[in-house]
Scaffold this active site. Structure first.
Site, short mmCIF file in Angstrom:
data_model
loop_
_atom_site.label_atom_id
_atom_site.label_comp_id
_atom_site.label_asym_id
_atom_site.label_seq_id
_atom_site.Cartn_x
_atom_site.Cartn_y
_atom_site.Cartn_z
N ASP A 104 100.37 23.42 90.18
CA ASP A 104 101.34 24.87 90.80
C ASP A 104 100.98 23.93 92.29
O ASP A 104 99.66 23.77 92.88
CB ASP A 104 99.95 25.49 90.57
CG ASP A 104 100.13 26.89 91.65
OD1 ASP A 104 100.98 27.55 91.10
OD2 ASP A 104 99.20 26.83 92.23
N GLU A 192 106.29 23.22 87.50
CA GLU A 192 107.03 24.83 87.58
C GLU A 192 109.03 24.20 87.71
O GLU A 192 108.45 23.79 89.06
CB GLU A 192 106.70 25.84 88.56
CG GLU A 192 105.81 26.64 87.66
CD GLU A 192 105.33 27.40 87.99
OE1 GLU A 192 105.27 29.05 88.49
OE2 GLU A 192 104.23 27.70 89.91
N ASP A 274 95.13 29.47 92.57
CA ASP A 274 96.23 28.18 92.06
C ASP A 274 95.20 27.68 91.01
O ASP A 274 95.88 27.33 89.75
CB ASP A 274 95.52 27.58 93.71
CG ASP A 274 97.01 28.08 94.53
OD1 ASP A 274 97.37 29.06 94.69
OD2 ASP A 274 96.21 27.97 95.87
#
Length: 325
Positions: A104, A192, A274
């Site tokens: 992340d 991501e 997170d």
């Protein structure tokens, strides 16, 4: 040198022990020392031949792994010139591992990682640009006061370029180190598919996002993964990783950026924002990779609510697997 160091040295009282050692390693040590000195002097007086230019004195940063097919000379804004070579190099696959990690990306920390063993690891965000802001502001003030086309204004412009160059090199070096660590420790890295270009339109966060360099960091991970026989898997950017509980997959309606810790209304689990997001990215990425291989595995329940992440718009786009091992 070999005669003085070995042959004559064996006859002295201080070095008579050399006669007890085989001659091959002694000769090789002298040859190695000679080669080391030769490499040093070659690096100080090295030259590069460029067509239509001739020989140019250069300072080699490293040895080329193979004969280059082309070279590009680049002039940076700070006035420095760099030679960029196109070469072929063989991959160096690392030994296999069962570890996978979800990453992340953030601002307070460059990356928060959750692996398949449930462990957490963080990569700090040094904020290279922010640390140089004081010097940059001073130089920019001097440049703004200078008359257009004057020598002082040009001097301030070069000094500003030098400071930006230092920031860029420090950031790039840090990204390489952190990316190599991730690739060495994990067989698959799940990240991501962020729309960084769209995110920097946010005026409040544009500078911080640009300073972190998310896009370049991911590209470096992909390059190192391909070189070392690892894989990088991107999950859908509309995955609501921050709003989904990693324990029970309860989806919250909203999760403002100021909220860093929360309690899940569904199961009561305590989550740090997170690390929870990294765990969700890991789970979603592993499920997508299994499904892509044709196995009959149902995706987690939170994958049915893509498009709910705050700040996203448009239709969800399918994730892709790049640099598969």
């Amino acid at each position: 040198m070999q005669r003085r160091v070995i042959t004559e040295g064996e006859r002295t009282e201080a070095r008579e022990w050399l006669s007890e050692v085989a001659s091959a390693p002694l000769v090789q040590s002298v040859q190695d020392a000679h080669r080391a000195w030769q490499n040093f002097f070659d690096s100080c007086t090295g030259k590069l031949y460029i067509a239509k230019v001739g020989e140019v004195r250069v300072r080699w940063s490293r040895d080329l792994p193979s004969t280059p097919t082309s070279v590009t000379v680049i002039r940076e804004p700070d006035g420095r010139y760099y030679a960029s070579f196109v070469v072929e190099r063989d991959p160096r696959p690392l030994s296999g591992t069962e570890h996978e990690t979800g990453v992340d990306l953030g601002i307070s920390r460059l990356a928060t990682c959750a692996d398949t063993d449930g462990n957490r690891s963080d990569a700090a965000n040094p904020k290279h640009l922010q640390r140089q802001q004081r010097k940059l502001r001073r130089v920019q003030r001097e440049k703004s006061r200078g008359r257009e086309g004057s020598a002082n204004r040009d001097k301030s412009r070069r000094e500003e370029a030098v400071q930006h160059g230092k920031v860029a090199r420090a950031r790039r070096e840090y990204h390489h180190k952190q990316a190599l660590k991730l690739v060495r420790e994990n067989q698959v890295v799940h990240v991501e598919d962020l729309n960084v270009a769209g995110m920097v339109r946010n005026r409040k966060l544009a500078r911080a996002i640009s300073d972190a360099g998310w896009g370049r960091f991911v590209r470096i991970i992909e390059e190192k993964a391909a070189y070392h026989g690892r894989a990088v898997h991107t999950v859908n950017r509309w995955l609501p990783s921050s709003k989904t509980c990693s324990a029970c997959h309860y989806l919250m309606d909203a999760m403002p950026l100021r909220v860093r810790d929360r309690t899940c209304p569904g199961c009561g689990a305590q989550h740090e924002r997170d690390f929870n997001a990294a765990t969700i990215i890991l789970a979603a990425g592993r499920a997508e990779r299994v499904n892509a291989r044709g196995a009959r595995v149902s995706p987690p329940s939170f994958e049915g609510v893509l498009g709910e992440e705050a700040g996203s718009s448009g239709k969800p786009r399918g994730s892709t697997t790049r640099n598969a091992a």
